[in-house]
Design an enzyme around this catalytic site. Sequence first.
Site, PDB file in Angstrom:
ATOM      1  CB  SER A 142      -0.902   0.002   1.243  1.00 24.60           C
ATOM      2  OG  SER A 142      -1.489   1.266   1.464  1.00 24.60           O
ATOM      3  CE1 TYR A 155      -3.739  -2.794   5.598  1.00 26.88           C
ATOM      4  CE2 TYR A 155      -2.920  -0.734   4.660  1.00 26.88           C
ATOM      5  CZ  TYR A 155      -3.456  -2.008   4.495  1.00 26.88           C
ATOM      6  OH  TYR A 155      -3.700  -2.490   3.231  1.00 26.88           O
ATOM      7  CE  LYS A 159      -0.784  -4.230   3.468  1.00 26.58           C
ATOM      8  NZ  LYS A 159      -0.847  -5.518   2.740  1.00 26.58           N
TER       9      LYS A 159
END
Length: 225
Positions: A142, A155, A159
């Site tokens: 991402s 998150y 990533k």
Amino acid sequence: MGDVQTKVAIVTGAGTGLGKAAAIALAKEGANVVAIGRRLPKITETVQEIGYFGGSAIAVRADVSVESDVRHAVETALAGYHRVDILVNNAAVLDIANIFDTEPDEWRRQIDVNLTGPFLMTKAALPIMRRQKYGRIVNITSSLAANGAGGYGAYSAAKAGLESLTRTVADEESNYNILANLFDPGMIKSEMHGTGKDPATVAAEIVRLASLPVYGFSGEKIIYS
């Protein structure tokens, strides 16, 4: 570019969204698919859809953050198809919260699924890929890995770690004809996000990365636009 005909592809998070679209796209190109997910009814639906057009797939209920589940999933793939050629690490969870409000168990869950999960899946698949002298690993990343954003601390951290892990695997495994690449599809319409690109339109890029020849990219970040 190579192809995925008769290759064996493990896809995590294959019950919905991009994972489901990738599993179906790979099967349509002739791959044998192992659809992995935590919700058996969802991955069973994916396998049934693949069966409708004559594709070959099996469903394995597994939580990628649980080592015993991962071992079982890879062993099932090997028992069913005798190879593991492609690994698409797509499974992810997202809880939006500022760091101030993020509880340690919420942090650990996102790190466990989004980073430790791909590590466990990769570690389980690598011995098979090494023996074959062939493997293609596609890790879904991402833009938040590099940019971060308020509410996405756990998150984003996971990533970012995944990107570093991918480049490390690409470097370590190149002598075994194993390629590892990052794919940033942008915002995808899914259970996680209500708006975004149609997963089916993005899945073709995963198939391309899964079929790269030995002289293809490795450790690179490919951004879908």
